[in-house]
Motif scaffolding. Sequence first.
Motif, short mmCIF file in Angstrom:
data_model
loop_
_atom_site.label_atom_id
_atom_site.label_comp_id
_atom_site.label_asym_id
_atom_site.label_seq_id
_atom_site.Cartn_x
_atom_site.Cartn_y
_atom_site.Cartn_z
N ALA A 82 -2.05 6.28 -1.03
CA ALA A 82 -3.15 5.52 -0.67
C ALA A 82 -3.51 5.69 0.87
CB ALA A 82 -3.11 4.11 -0.96
N VAL A 133 0.66 -1.30 0.01
CA VAL A 133 -0.06 -0.04 0.07
C VAL A 133 0.67 1.25 -0.08
CG1 VAL A 133 -1.62 1.44 1.42
CG2 VAL A 133 -2.06 -1.13 1.09
N ARG A 148 -7.46 -4.01 -4.54
CA ARG A 148 -7.74 -3.28 -5.93
C ARG A 148 -9.03 -3.24 -6.30
NH1 ARG A 148 -2.32 -3.90 -9.64
NH2 ARG A 148 -0.88 -3.06 -7.99
N ARG A 149 -10.02 -3.22 -5.11
CA ARG A 149 -11.44 -3.26 -5.31
C ARG A 149 -12.09 -1.98 -4.58
NH1 ARG A 149 -13.46 -4.91 -0.49
NH2 ARG A 149 -12.04 -6.53 0.47
N ILE A 176 -8.30 -1.42 -0.96
CA ILE A 176 -7.04 -0.98 -1.46
C ILE A 176 -6.09 -1.82 -1.77
CG2 ILE A 176 -5.12 0.64 -1.55
CD1 ILE A 176 -6.49 2.41 0.28
#
Length: 534
Positions: free
Chosen positions: A47, A43, A164-165, A161
Amino acid sequence: MSGEKSADLCWGQRYVWLRHQHLPAHARHESHIVRHFELPQGVPLAAVRTTLNYLVRRHEALRTTYHFDADADPWQRVHPPAPLPVVTVSMERDGTATPAEVVDELARTEFELTKEWPIRACVITRAGTPKTLVLVLNHMAFDAWSVLRFEQELAALGAAIAARRPAALEPVRHQPLDLARFETSVEAAAAKERAAAFWREDIAGMAADTLGSRRGPRTVPVVHGATLTSPALLDASRRIAERHQVWPSLVHVAAYTATMAAYTGSPEVTHLSFAGNRGSGRYSDVMTCAFAPLLTRVDCQGDPTFGELLRRVARRFDQVAEHTHLPYDELLELLARESFRRGEELRTGSELNFLSHATQRSNAKRTKFGSHTGPSTWAEYGADSYFRIYELRDAVALGLDAMSTVFDADAVRRFLFGHEAVVLAHDPPGTDLRLTEMARLIGFDPARANARRESTPTPDPAAERILAVVVRQANRLDHEVDTSGCYTVAGGRTMRVPRVLALLRDHGWGGVGVRQFLDGTPLRTLAGRLTWLG
């Protein structure tokens, strides 16, 4: 500024605000909440910043400041969304401050409530990669429920995160200002008056000082502290709770009550229990501090058995739960009025807190005891004792911090072992000791009546005049203040005491604090305790 909104403090915030005002600046970090979050692999720092800024936009409590003006009671201001400052610190030894040093500084530095949002963030990196997020939260915006909700949302966003959704969080129904405005409604006022009627009657029958028989001279006190971790307590308290159909927390309250009664010889044990005050109403999910100390009185007369004591504790908690709609500051005013009427202070200086930390382990195989020098910051608050029960994954940990005016170091040790002994003695089905039998099991020496008397200081006429003036000014009273009455009888409000103290300092007087205005002492006597600062 465009986008700003404001309202009075919520009822649940008033206790924390008063405690903040009572403590000197160097001690105020005791209300900070520090949380560590291991970040998902890969991450990026951007982010993490984006996630925190999203939560700041989502929850108004995270971008709120708290104010106290001369012509108004404390109030809160919600600011427009903006990026949250994030401190970054590297694990590498590069000559800069270490992560531990940076986090300690963030955790121990006082929040400037009028300017600073109640959340600080620090990201710890290794080789430029974020590894840990540390958050320092202020109690004005957080209680146990809202901390848990915040952690769950943060975890859900982090997992989304990493995968990736998109993340799906429940919508926010109400903000703290919605709750604050509801608390000014006719509906809330009616509930508050019903609660006040209950507490007026209840306080009239309250014993003055549970620890009175153990209270020593007012020398310069120190704090004695100790912890006891017991794996056996975990299952024993749960088995006892199941047999009696109560929560394990109440088993510990009953054991605490028995131990305190054995120590003091008092026919009634009174303490403040820290508990959530959310209920199931329309504002139960507001992200803010929504708790207040509950005045818990347990009748110990008649040599009750442990089972009977447990039933009395359970009934008391049910009774109190029906009358929680009174802000803590107004409860203090009722106590002060009754103290003045009797001519003796009704002390509520013993505090109890049950905390569930089901994810944490002690790794203790048997009972462990350790003593320590109590926290100097807590000592400055002026309470008598603070008893904590931590329910861990593999044990129950007990903690007691107590002032030397009511407990010596040996009494603290014996109190913790006594609490453990009372619970374990009732683990076998069919065991139900009476209070006198539990007292023999614990083994405290009998308490002796305390005949301590304090002299009444002679007030400086100038101090008495100034005190009357500032009480009237701070509370915007339309009558002259009669100094033969106490602060609340004269019309003073709890939330205005910090303003009284500030005005006294402006006139060159000090030497008293928040508590002295709320113990029923006549203002004339209080004036005698003022000192000239110049």
